[in-house]
Design a protein around this motif. Structure first.
Motif, PDB file in Angstrom:
ATOM      1  N   MET A 159      18.825 -38.073  -1.923  1.00 12.30           N
ATOM      2  CA  MET A 159      20.073 -38.822  -1.794  1.00 12.30           C
ATOM      3  C   MET A 159      19.899 -39.909  -0.736  1.00 12.30           C
ATOM      4  N   ASP A 160      20.042 -41.172  -1.154  1.00 10.64           N
ATOM      5  CA  ASP A 160      19.828 -42.306  -0.259  1.00 10.64           C
ATOM      6  C   ASP A 160      21.167 -42.934   0.108  1.00 10.64           C
ATOM      7  N   GLU A 161      21.661 -42.636   1.309  1.00  8.79           N
ATOM      8  CA  GLU A 161      22.961 -43.131   1.779  1.00  8.79           C
ATOM      9  C   GLU A 161      24.022 -42.954   0.688  1.00  8.79           C
ATOM     10  N   PRO A 162      24.197 -41.748   0.149  1.00  4.86           N
ATOM     11  CA  PRO A 162      25.036 -41.568  -1.039  1.00  4.86           C
ATOM     12  C   PRO A 162      26.508 -41.889  -0.839  1.00  4.86           C
ATOM     13  N   PHE A 163      26.986 -41.815   0.415  1.00  9.64           N
ATOM     14  CA  PHE A 163      28.409 -42.050   0.659  1.00  9.64           C
ATOM     15  C   PHE A 163      28.660 -43.325   1.459  1.00  9.64           C
ATOM     16  N   GLY A 164      27.609 -44.112   1.677  1.00  6.56           N
ATOM     17  CA  GLY A 164      27.692 -45.251   2.575  1.00  6.56           C
ATOM     18  C   GLY A 164      28.598 -46.365   2.105  1.00  6.56           C
ATOM     19  N   ARG A 171      35.087 -41.257   1.821  1.00  5.42           N
ATOM     20  CA  ARG A 171      33.778 -40.733   2.240  1.00  5.42           C
ATOM     21  C   ARG A 171      33.902 -39.300   2.732  1.00  5.42           C
ATOM     22  N   ILE A 172      34.897 -39.036   3.561  1.00  4.16           N
ATOM     23  CA  ILE A 172      35.111 -37.681   4.079  1.00  4.16           C
ATOM     24  C   ILE A 172      35.423 -36.725   2.946  1.00  4.16           C
ATOM     25  N   SER A 173      36.272 -37.159   1.998  1.00  2.00           N
ATOM     26  CA  SER A 173      36.668 -36.317   0.875  1.00  2.00           C
ATOM     27  C   SER A 173      35.481 -35.962  -0.018  1.00  2.00           C
ATOM     28  N   VAL A 174      34.690 -36.976  -0.401  1.00  2.24           N
ATOM     29  CA  VAL A 174      33.551 -36.741  -1.288  1.00  2.24           C
ATOM     30  C   VAL A 174      32.493 -35.898  -0.585  1.00  2.24           C
ATOM     31  N   ARG A 175      32.341 -36.115   0.715  1.00  2.00           N
ATOM     32  CA  ARG A 175      31.378 -35.339   1.502  1.00  2.00           C
ATOM     33  C   ARG A 175      31.729 -33.861   1.490  1.00  2.00           C
ATOM     34  N   LYS A 176      33.010 -33.552   1.650  1.00  2.00           N
ATOM     35  CA  LYS A 176      33.455 -32.158   1.632  1.00  2.00           C
ATOM     36  C   LYS A 176      33.221 -31.532   0.258  1.00  2.00           C
ATOM     37  N   GLU A 177      33.481 -32.313  -0.796  1.00  2.00           N
ATOM     38  CA  GLU A 177      33.239 -31.803  -2.151  1.00  2.00           C
ATOM     39  C   GLU A 177      31.756 -31.510  -2.353  1.00  2.00           C
ATOM     40  N   ASP A 195      24.693 -42.160   9.493  1.00  2.00           N
ATOM     41  CA  ASP A 195      25.941 -41.630  10.018  1.00  2.00           C
ATOM     42  C   ASP A 195      25.674 -40.288  10.707  1.00  2.00           C
ATOM     43  N   VAL A 196      25.798 -40.259  12.029  1.00  2.00           N
ATOM     44  CA  VAL A 196      25.461 -39.060  12.799  1.00  2.00           C
ATOM     45  C   VAL A 196      26.356 -37.890  12.414  1.00  2.00           C
ATOM     46  N   GLU A 197      27.659 -38.131  12.316  1.00  2.00           N
ATOM     47  CA  GLU A 197      28.585 -37.048  11.969  1.00  2.00           C
ATOM     48  C   GLU A 197      28.268 -36.481  10.598  1.00  2.00           C
ATOM     49  N   GLU A 198      27.933 -37.342   9.653  1.00  2.00           N
ATOM     50  CA  GLU A 198      27.570 -36.904   8.313  1.00  2.00           C
ATOM     51  C   GLU A 198      26.330 -36.013   8.341  1.00  2.00           C
ATOM     52  N   ALA A 199      25.354 -36.414   9.132  1.00  2.00           N
ATOM     53  CA  ALA A 199      24.116 -35.641   9.241  1.00  2.00           C
ATOM     54  C   ALA A 199      24.383 -34.237   9.769  1.00  2.00           C
ATOM     55  N   PHE A 200      25.225 -34.139  10.794  1.00  2.00           N
ATOM     56  CA  PHE A 200      25.495 -32.838  11.395  1.00  2.00           C
ATOM     57  C   PHE A 200      26.384 -31.978  10.504  1.00  2.00           C
ATOM     58  N   GLU A 201      27.178 -32.602   9.677  1.00  2.39           N
ATOM     59  CA  GLU A 201      28.041 -31.842   8.776  1.00  2.39           C
ATOM     60  C   GLU A 201      27.272 -31.272   7.590  1.00  2.39           C
ATOM     61  N   LEU A 202      26.293 -32.025   7.077  1.00  4.71           N
ATOM     62  CA  LEU A 202      25.652 -31.659   5.820  1.00  4.71           C
ATOM     63  C   LEU A 202      24.272 -31.021   5.978  1.00  4.71           C
ATOM     64  N   GLY A 203      23.599 -31.257   7.089  1.00  5.31           N
ATOM     65  CA  GLY A 203      22.209 -30.820   7.193  1.00  5.31           C
ATOM     66  C   GLY A 203      22.021 -29.418   7.751  1.00  5.31           C
ATOM     67  N   ASN A 204      21.152 -28.632   7.101  1.00  6.96           N
ATOM     68  CA  ASN A 204      20.675 -27.392   7.714  1.00  6.96           C
ATOM     69  C   ASN A 204      19.740 -27.725   8.876  1.00  6.96           C
ATOM     70  N   ARG A 205      18.935 -28.781   8.649  1.00  3.92           N
ATOM     71  CA  ARG A 205      18.111 -29.339   9.714  1.00  3.92           C
ATOM     72  C   ARG A 205      18.214 -30.860   9.655  1.00  3.92           C
ATOM     73  N   ILE A 206      17.921 -31.492  10.773  1.00  3.30           N
ATOM     74  CA  ILE A 206      18.002 -32.943  10.880  1.00  3.30           C
ATOM     75  C   ILE A 206      16.663 -33.473  11.383  1.00  3.30           C
ATOM     76  N   CYS A 207      16.180 -34.531  10.724  1.00  2.00           N
ATOM     77  CA  CYS A 207      14.958 -35.205  11.144  1.00  2.00           C
ATOM     78  C   CYS A 207      15.357 -36.585  11.649  1.00  2.00           C
ATOM     79  N   LEU A 208      15.331 -36.767  12.955  1.00  2.00           N
ATOM     80  CA  LEU A 208      15.706 -38.038  13.565  1.00  2.00           C
ATOM     81  C   LEU A 208      14.476 -38.938  13.632  1.00  2.00           C
TER      82      LEU A 208
END
Length: 311
Positions: A159-164, A171-177, A195-208
């Motif tokens: 997924m490449d910036e799917p909600f950008g 964006r918040i609504s689709v992300r929750k879905e 999007d930092v908040e998006e990363a922390f909401e969706l990721g099991n792990r994050i690669c910065l």
């Protein structure tokens, strides 16, 4: 499972991905996070061979991807773009059924799969199956793009910036879905975002990633409480408190919360985030039960526990 071993890539004479090694397990969502130009999308595109790595190796389920024809590789990988990439002259159902058709599924199976995905993504087939992308809102188009990527039941989803491209509320609504979608469970997912908040909401792990290098790869709590270097600290600092509130759950702080149980009309699960707890505290203290023990918490007690927390 996806594995990258010492992967590098040059574009226009510049090394945009530099000796990247990482592994993503089955059922895991890994987020590639960083600023524009850091190498996130280039890394993603090398996994489905839209770009070829200049050095290193990429494996999917222990098979080197260069040993597979690109078209066959891509048919077994779901791919979601920021601008959806929907075919404007195809209806919604035709867009969703493209890859299953290429894989020679029969029409009944394609229809059943399409209807199932549309219903799960709040696009009832009796309303939207025969409309065209131009007749949909941005959020609806993105849902169709996600349904198309999932239609052939791929083991891997990129997924490449799917909600950008969506407005903040959509964006918040689709992300929750997306997060609650059972179709995601059991798949290997790599998601690119800045999007930092998006990363922390969706990721099991994050690669910065910055300038083609991995700065830190770990769980959200690891990045928050054990940043690997000054870059990671500086990158997260502007949103640090909010990220901690949304990442930590009440049960994570349980041993630090005051041991009292008063009468409270509001009840909260210990699996709730600190952010959710604070939102509910607008009406007063909360009673929380965890492992057969009850505690009453208020805003001050919660913030003191967060300040004392060490992962």
């Amino acid at each position: 499972m996806i594995r990258l071993e010492h992967v590098s890539k040059y574009l226009d004479g510049k090394k945009v991905v530099d000796d990247v090694s990482l592994e993503v397990g089955t059922g895991e969502t890994l987020v590639l996070l960083g600023t524009s130009g850091g190498g996130k999308t280039t890394t993603l595109r090398m996994i489905n061979r839209l770009l070829e790595a200049d050095s290193g190796h990429i494996f999917i389920d222990d098979q080197e991807i260069r040993q597979m024809p690109p078209e066959l590789l891509r048919r077994n990988i779901g791919y979601v773009l920021q601008n959806t990439g929907l075919f404007p002259h195809y209806t919604v159902s035709e867009n969703i059924g493209i890859v299953p058709s290429l894989l020679r599924w029969n029409k009944a199976r394609i229809r059943q799969r399409t209807v199932t995905l549309m219903d799960k993504l709040r696009l009832p087939a009796d309303v939207y199956a025969d409309v065209y992308p131009s007749q949909l809102s941005g959020g609806q188009q993105q849902r169709v793009g996600l349904a198309r990527a999932l239609a052939a039941e791929p083991h891997v989803l990129l997924m490449d910036e799917p909600f950008g491209a969506l407005d903040p509320l959509t964006r918040i609504s689709v992300r929750k879905e997306f997060k609650s979608l059972d179709e995601i469970h059991g798949r290997t997912v790599i998601l690119v975002t800045h999007d930092v908040e998006e990363a922390f909401e969706l990721g099991n792990r994050i690669c910065l990633i910055s300038e083609g290098h991995i700065q830190q790869l770990g769980t959200p709590t690891a990045l928050l409480f054990h940043p690997a270097n000054d870059f990671v600290s500086a990158f997260l600092t502007p949103q640090l408190l909010q990220l901690k509130l949304k990442t930590l759950k009440i049960k994570d702080l349980w041993h630090l919360l005051p041991r009292r149980a008063d009468t409270s009309t509001a009840l909260l699960s210990a699996d709730s985030s600190c952010w959710e707890a604070l939102e509910m505290m607008a009406t007063g203290p909360l009673t929380v039960t965890h492992q057969q023990e009850s505690k009453t918490i208020d805003g001050n007690g919660l913030m003191e526990a967060m300040a004392a927390y060490k992962n």
